[in-house]
Enzyme design. Structure first.
Site, short mmCIF file in Angstrom:
data_model
loop_
_atom_site.label_atom_id
_atom_site.label_comp_id
_atom_site.label_asym_id
_atom_site.label_seq_id
_atom_site.Cartn_x
_atom_site.Cartn_y
_atom_site.Cartn_z
N ARG A 1 9.94 -14.32 17.49
CA ARG A 1 9.51 -14.59 16.11
C ARG A 1 8.82 -15.94 15.99
O ARG A 1 8.01 -16.17 15.10
CB ARG A 1 10.72 -14.60 15.16
CG ARG A 1 11.40 -13.25 15.00
CD ARG A 1 12.37 -13.31 13.82
NE ARG A 1 13.36 -12.25 13.85
CZ ARG A 1 13.19 -11.03 13.33
NH1 ARG A 1 12.04 -10.71 12.76
NH2 ARG A 1 14.14 -10.14 13.39
N GLY B 1 11.54 -10.87 9.07
CA GLY B 1 10.17 -11.01 9.59
C GLY B 1 9.21 -11.81 8.73
O GLY B 1 8.31 -12.45 9.25
N GLU C 1 5.19 -9.37 3.14
CA GLU C 1 5.64 -8.65 4.33
C GLU C 1 4.94 -9.19 5.57
O GLU C 1 3.82 -9.70 5.49
CB GLU C 1 5.30 -7.16 4.19
CG GLU C 1 6.42 -6.33 3.58
CD GLU C 1 7.55 -6.03 4.58
OE1 GLU C 1 7.71 -6.80 5.56
OE2 GLU C 1 8.25 -5.03 4.37
N ASP C 2 5.59 -9.06 6.70
CA ASP C 2 4.96 -9.39 7.97
C ASP C 2 4.04 -8.26 8.42
O ASP C 2 2.90 -8.48 8.81
CB ASP C 2 6.02 -9.70 9.04
CG ASP C 2 7.13 -8.64 9.14
OD1 ASP C 2 7.14 -7.69 8.33
OD2 ASP C 2 7.99 -8.77 10.03
N ASP D 1 4.03 -0.69 8.81
CA ASP D 1 3.85 0.28 9.89
C ASP D 1 3.83 1.67 9.24
O ASP D 1 2.81 2.09 8.71
CB ASP D 1 5.00 0.07 10.88
CG ASP D 1 4.91 0.92 12.13
OD1 ASP D 1 3.93 1.67 12.26
OD2 ASP D 1 5.80 0.84 12.98
P1 IMP Z 1 7.84 0.53 8.46
O1 IMP Z 1 8.98 0.93 7.53
O2 IMP Z 1 7.60 1.60 9.50
O3 IMP Z 1 6.57 0.19 7.72
O4 IMP Z 1 8.29 -0.71 9.33
C1 IMP Z 1 9.14 -1.65 8.82
C2 IMP Z 1 9.53 -2.76 9.77
O5 IMP Z 1 9.46 -2.36 11.14
C3 IMP Z 1 8.64 -3.96 9.67
O6 IMP Z 1 8.92 -4.78 8.54
C4 IMP Z 1 8.97 -4.65 10.97
O7 IMP Z 1 10.19 -5.35 10.84
C5 IMP Z 1 9.17 -3.49 11.93
N1 IMP Z 1 7.94 -3.25 12.74
C6 IMP Z 1 7.04 -2.27 12.60
N2 IMP Z 1 6.05 -2.38 13.50
C7 IMP Z 1 6.36 -3.48 14.24
C8 IMP Z 1 5.70 -4.14 15.36
O8 IMP Z 1 4.63 -3.76 15.85
N3 IMP Z 1 6.32 -5.25 15.84
C9 IMP Z 1 7.50 -5.73 15.33
N4 IMP Z 1 8.14 -5.15 14.29
C10 IMP Z 1 7.57 -4.03 13.75
MG MG Z 2 11.81 -6.27 11.80
#
Ligand code: IMP
Ligand code: MG
Length: 174
Positions: free
Chosen positions: A161, A40, A95-96, A99
């Site tokens: 993407r 991402g 990071e993109d 969440d």
């Molecule tokens: P986290 O561990 O919950 O913070 O999320 C990690 C990964 O989930 C991010 O790096 C994204 O690849 C994916 N992700 C979380 N939210 C989204 C979203 O709204 N759209 C697309 N990918 C997401």
């Molecule tokens: Mg992802």
């Protein structure tokens, strides 16, 4: 599926330019290793890096979370580790999106034990108020709600993407 435009290409370009300037001034006189989390972050990293006026090394990590595809478990498998040693170096993770923060929290822990001189995070998007772990994110371009977003590196089932803006995919639960 309908896509609602959330953050335009122009808004992103201007925010990443500002972020790059801030990073250049915060790390003035130092070298930086920027670490992109695949897949991402590749677009954010490419665009942000071109606004950083410092000697910059690029490195990448690839991770995958265990468990169901749409739910972060917090247990992360490192599929590709850094190529470089980071002891005594300034490291900036790019990071993109953040969440739950569980993926990043795991990454930070696994990099911190390598004793970098500093370890900070820059992200394009931060979903506000839903982090399940305390995180200190130094650079945030945009704070958004709990929607599922795509584009600018972010995918849904591997697609979208390449959208030049960030959109909300209507009908997909975040
Ligand atoms: P986290 O561990 O919950 O913070 O999320 C990690 C990964 O989930 C991010 O790096 C994204 O690849 C994916 N992700 C979380 N939210 C989204 C979203 O709204 N759209 C697309 N990918 C997401
Ligand atoms: Mg992802």
């Amino acid at each position: 599926m309908a896509i609602r435009n959330l953050i335009s290409a122009e808004e992103i370009a201007s925010a990443l330019s500002e972020m790059g300037k801030q990073i250049s001034s915060d790390y003035a006189g130092q070298e930086l290793i920027i670490v992109g989390v695949l897949k991402g972050a590749f677009i954010v990293m490419a665009d942000l890096a071109r606004h950083i006026d410092l000697p910059v090394h690029f490195d990448f990590m690839a991770v995958s979370s265990y468990g169901a595809a749409t739910q972060t478990s917090g247990v992360v498998r490192i599929l590709k580790d850094l190529d470089s040693e980071i002891a005594d170096k300034h490291v900036l993770i790019v990071e993109d999106i953040i969440d739950s923060g569980l993926t990043l929290s795991y990454l930070l822990k696994s990099l911190a034990v390598r004793r970098p001189a500093s370890l900070e995070v820059a992200t394009l998007l931060l979903k506000e108020g839903i982090q399940r772990v305390p995180l200190n994110i130094r650079y945030v371009a945009f704070r958004i709600g709990p929607e599922f977003v795509i584009g600018y590196g972010l995918d849904y089932a591997g697609l979208y993407r390449n959208l030049p803006y960030v959109g909300v995919l209507e009908g997909v639960e975040a």
